[in-house]
Design a protein around this motif. Structure first.
Motif, PDB file in Angstrom:
ATOM      1  N   TYR A 152     -37.675  16.793   7.854  1.00  0.00           N
ATOM      2  CA  TYR A 152     -37.959  17.451   9.126  1.00  0.00           C
ATOM      3  C   TYR A 152     -36.849  18.416   9.487  1.00  0.00           C
ATOM      4  CZ  TYR A 152     -38.668  17.791  14.215  1.00  0.00           C
ATOM      5  OH  TYR A 152     -38.836  18.239  15.505  1.00  0.00           O
ATOM      6  N   PRO A 179     -35.794  20.284  12.723  1.00  0.00           N
ATOM      7  CA  PRO A 179     -36.093  20.485  14.143  1.00  0.00           C
ATOM      8  C   PRO A 179     -35.851  21.934  14.550  1.00  0.00           C
ATOM      9  CG  PRO A 179     -34.472  18.745  13.823  1.00  0.00           C
ATOM     10  CD  PRO A 179     -34.598  19.480  12.536  1.00  0.00           C
ATOM     11  N   PRO A 200     -30.398  21.387  15.209  1.00  0.00           N
ATOM     12  CA  PRO A 200     -29.237  20.809  15.885  1.00  0.00           C
ATOM     13  C   PRO A 200     -28.463  19.881  14.950  1.00  0.00           C
ATOM     14  CG  PRO A 200     -31.247  19.703  16.587  1.00  0.00           C
ATOM     15  CD  PRO A 200     -31.638  20.670  15.539  1.00  0.00           C
ATOM     16  N   LEU A 201     -27.366  20.377  14.413  1.00  0.00           N
ATOM     17  CA  LEU A 201     -26.605  19.582  13.451  1.00  0.00           C
ATOM     18  C   LEU A 201     -25.361  19.034  14.125  1.00  0.00           C
ATOM     19  CD1 LEU A 201     -26.744  22.309  10.716  1.00  0.00           C
ATOM     20  CD2 LEU A 201     -28.281  20.394  10.924  1.00  0.00           C
ATOM     21  N   TYR A 202     -24.697  18.117  13.442  1.00  0.00           N
ATOM     22  CA  TYR A 202     -23.427  17.605  13.965  1.00  0.00           C
ATOM     23  C   TYR A 202     -22.387  18.703  13.851  1.00  0.00           C
ATOM     24  CZ  TYR A 202     -25.568  13.060  13.801  1.00  0.00           C
ATOM     25  OH  TYR A 202     -26.394  12.011  14.026  1.00  0.00           O
ATOM     26  N   HIS A 203     -21.950  19.227  14.999  1.00  0.00           N
ATOM     27  CA  HIS A 203     -21.200  20.469  14.913  1.00  0.00           C
ATOM     28  C   HIS A 203     -19.759  20.299  14.456  1.00  0.00           C
ATOM     29  CE1 HIS A 203     -19.395  19.418  18.755  1.00  0.00           C
ATOM     30  NE2 HIS A 203     -20.599  19.029  19.109  1.00  0.00           N
ATOM     31  N   ASN A 204     -19.234  19.093  14.480  1.00  0.00           N
ATOM     32  CA  ASN A 204     -17.833  18.958  14.081  1.00  0.00           C
ATOM     33  C   ASN A 204     -17.649  18.589  12.609  1.00  0.00           C
ATOM     34  OD1 ASN A 204     -18.927  16.528  14.463  1.00  0.00           O
ATOM     35  ND2 ASN A 204     -17.347  15.711  15.810  1.00  0.00           N
ATOM     36  N   MET A 205     -18.761  18.504  11.869  1.00  0.00           N
ATOM     37  CA  MET A 205     -18.619  18.112  10.467  1.00  0.00           C
ATOM     38  C   MET A 205     -18.622  19.338   9.553  1.00  0.00           C
ATOM     39  SD  MET A 205     -21.235  14.920  10.248  1.00  0.00           S
ATOM     40  CE  MET A 205     -20.628  13.871   8.963  1.00  0.00           C
ATOM     41  N   ASP A 247     -19.734  17.538   4.041  1.00  0.00           N
ATOM     42  CA  ASP A 247     -19.700  16.161   4.547  1.00  0.00           C
ATOM     43  C   ASP A 247     -21.034  15.780   5.168  1.00  0.00           C
ATOM     44  OD1 ASP A 247     -17.159  15.917   3.753  1.00  0.00           O
ATOM     45  OD2 ASP A 247     -16.248  16.243   5.725  1.00  0.00           O
ATOM     46  N   TYR A 248     -21.569  16.738   5.920  1.00  0.00           N
ATOM     47  CA  TYR A 248     -22.843  16.475   6.590  1.00  0.00           C
ATOM     48  C   TYR A 248     -23.944  16.186   5.567  1.00  0.00           C
ATOM     49  CZ  TYR A 248     -27.161  17.312   9.049  1.00  0.00           C
ATOM     50  OH  TYR A 248     -28.432  17.173   9.531  1.00  0.00           O
ATOM     51  N   TYR A 288     -23.526  12.832   3.992  1.00  0.00           N
ATOM     52  CA  TYR A 288     -23.967  11.770   4.913  1.00  0.00           C
ATOM     53  C   TYR A 288     -25.487  11.648   4.887  1.00  0.00           C
ATOM     54  CZ  TYR A 288     -25.351  10.000   9.553  1.00  0.00           C
ATOM     55  OH  TYR A 288     -25.956   9.332  10.578  1.00  0.00           O
ATOM     56  N   VAL A 289     -26.170  12.798   4.966  1.00  0.00           N
ATOM     57  CA  VAL A 289     -27.637  12.774   4.936  1.00  0.00           C
ATOM     58  C   VAL A 289     -28.125  12.165   3.617  1.00  0.00           C
ATOM     59  CG1 VAL A 289     -29.708  14.203   4.943  1.00  0.00           C
ATOM     60  CG2 VAL A 289     -27.840  14.744   6.476  1.00  0.00           C
ATOM     61  N   HIS A 330     -31.128  19.845   4.608  1.00  0.00           N
ATOM     62  CA  HIS A 330     -31.223  18.495   5.163  1.00  0.00           C
ATOM     63  C   HIS A 330     -32.648  17.967   5.020  1.00  0.00           C
ATOM     64  CE1 HIS A 330     -31.509  15.600   8.622  1.00  0.00           C
ATOM     65  NE2 HIS A 330     -32.665  16.208   8.759  1.00  0.00           N
TER      66      HIS A 330
END
Lengths: 234, 312
Positions: free
Chosen positions: B78, B80, B84-89, B93-94, B97-98, B145
């Motif tokens: 998906y 969105p 909207p992603l984790y902005h500090n990563m 790394d992001y 994590y996914v 993602h």
């Protein structure tokens, strides 16, 4: 279980990526260090009682600051949507974030272990109360983390989350000091709900199953509340 | 592949999605069109399990979303709206994590990330922090993602919004490429995009489906009707309407607001595909009016969209 670890690891790393971790930890160490050692030599006893007796008050402000971003930030940025559409359950998310916050609190407490070590050079430290104190501090941190996470799940505003969390934690801490205002018929019940007396009895080195059960049930209730809020928002 | 049954969503008293029925086949690229606030995003969010429907059900491969939402989430990727992603990563790394949450085996993560970074053009930004990225780059990270575990179903919410024309073309290319094997549902309000990439178009308005057809059929439907724009000097509008009605019984003449002074404008609509321009010209030749404009417009997907979502 694997997902809990994945989420916890990510959140825990997040703390140390941003400056929050370093600020919160230094603040905590400065405040506790100052209050503890400013009177330590006046009492002239080699124990940690003063340190542990002020922990609940300090924790009730520091821990909500640690947990406030866990849900609020995600909801504000919108990444909450990404999190919920990945194959993770509500329980994984709530417990994962809780573990990260608890682990972070443990990291915050870790440097203070040096206090009893240094004190043992200048006097005989009774190991029982110190070990009990750290066990109690961990349980107390857990209970407050769970309350803070619950507060964070309620709102997308981190400041509101902090205030709600701190208000609940602070009330639990001072509950047994305001019994004076409460009708005498229910003072026993209210006294049992206060966090401070349970914590103080563990930190004396008396490990009572009732105290441990108290903290575990607060943790459970906070996380269950979070779970319900998540379900409601869905 | 996906069956949507009588899907309804209320926000308090506001009905965002009103009894949608839809069946999406395997390997289909479905475009969800509609004006702002029509319920596109809400529908997609329910498909992905982010929102619970107020009533109705969604079946994905015979799994119901209300009971097996975790299994369904494993099948879906998906993206969105506005990624909207984790902005500090860091991007790397992001994505790691996914990959872990998506259950990709540890030893396979580097190769999978390599594939995705080639596919989405991320190799230059892997070690940048997410909040330093432009919107288009974020969108690409979001796409990576979504495709992380090679899902059978991809749900993309306005994948091309806010991108420059080159990036739009790239993303469309990617959608078409992966759409050969996967089921893709995406929402957009750019009609040409839907026309270019979708096998099937669903138009929703005020939470209801108002059109559901293959792109080709919708286009054919669009071509069948036509309208003629006519502007005349020195003409009395009522006389013109009277005169033109004599050409054929099934044409409709509408007076339009005059654009210039002394010019009367009309729109002549016909339900048949016949071209009336010649007859109109001949009729007008008999009078002392002069023609300022006489053009024929065949109905496009745009006009169909406009018609179906009127009154919004």
């Amino acid at each position: 279980m694997k997902q809990i670890i994945n989420i916890a690891a990510k959140e825990f790393r997040d703390y140390f990526i941003s400056p929050i971790a370093y600020i919160v930890i230094s603040l905590f160490l400065v405040v506790t260090g100052w209050f503890f050692f400013s009177t330590f030599f006046l009492f002239d006893t080699a124990d940690m009682r003063n340190f542990f007796s002020m922990l609940p008050i300090i924790f009730s402000f520091i821990i909500p600051a640690v947990t406030m971003r866990l849900f609020s930030e995600e909801m504000n940025v919108g990444s909450y949507e990404i999190l919920l559409t990945m194959p993770v359950s509500f329980t994984d998310i709530a417990v994962g974030k809780f573990m990260a916050a608890l682990l972070f609190s443990a990291c915050m407490l870790l440097p203070t272990v040096s206090y009893p070590i240094f004190i043992s050079f200048i006097g005989d430290v009774d190991a029982g109360p110190v070990i009990g104190g750290y066990l109690g501090a961990t349980l107390l941190a857990g209970a407050f983390c769970s309350i803070g996470i619950f507060a964070s799940s309620l709102t997308r505003n981190q400041i509101v989350a902090f205030i709600i969390g701190a208000a609940i934690c602070f009330t639990l801490t001072i509950l047994d000091q305001i019994l004076f205002f409460i009708p005498s018929a229910i003072t026993d019940v209210i006294a049992f709900l206060g966090a401070d007396s349970h914590f103080q009895s563990i930190s004396k080195g008396v490990i009572d199953s009732r105290d441990i059960l108290y903290f575990l049930s607060v943790i459970f209730m906070g996380l269950f509340g979070t779970y319900l809020v998540m379900q409601e928002k869905n | 592949m996906i069956q949507v049954k009588n899907l309804t969503k209320y926000y308090n008293n506001f009905c965002a999605v009103d009894g949608i029925n839809l069946e999406i086949k395997k390997g289909e690229i479905l475009g969800l069109l509609g004006p702002n606030g029509a319920g596109k995003t809400t529908t997609l969010r329910m498909l992905t399990g982010f929102f619970k429907p107020t009533s109705g059900d969604i079946l994905v491969k015979d799994l119901s979303i209300s009971e097996d939402s975790l299994k369904i989430k494993e099948l879906m990727g998906y993206l969105p709206e506005s990624a909207p992603l984790y902005h500090n990563m860091l991007v790397f790394d992001y994505l790691c994590y996914v990959a872990k949450v998506r259950g990709i085996k540890k030893e396979k993560i580097p190769s999978r990330l390599k594939e995705l970074s080639d596919l989405c053009g991320l190799s230059d930004i892997m070690h940048q922090s997410v909040d330093e990225l432009s919107k288009g780059l974020k969108q690409r990270v979001g796409l990576a993602h979504a495709m992380m575990n090679d899902p059978e179903i991809l749900i993309l919410d306005e994948p091309t919004s806010g991108l420059d024309p080159n990036q739009i073309a790239e993303i469309r290319e990617i959608i078409k490429r992966i759409g050969k094997e996967k089921t893709i549902v995406f929402s957009t309000h750019i009609l040409s995009e839907a026309e270019a990439t979708c096998d099937r178009i669903v138009i929703i308005n005020k939470g209801k489906i108002v059109a559901d057809d293959t792109t080709q059929k919708l286009k054919n439907r669009a071509a069948s009707g036509s309208s003629i724009n006519l502007s005349l000097y020195d003409a009395d509008p009522d006389d013109v309407v009277k005169l033109l009605r004599t050409i054929a019984p099934d044409i409709e003449v509408l007076k339009k607001e005059p654009v210039e002074k002394g010019v009367a404008s009309f729109e002549i609509q016909s339900s048949t595909s016949k071209d009336f321009r010649k007859q109109i010209y001949l009729k007008i030749k008999e009078t002392n009016w002069s023609i300022a404009q006489l053009t024929r417009e065949s109905q496009t997907l745009e006009s169909i969209f406009h018609e179906l979502t009127k009154g919004n």
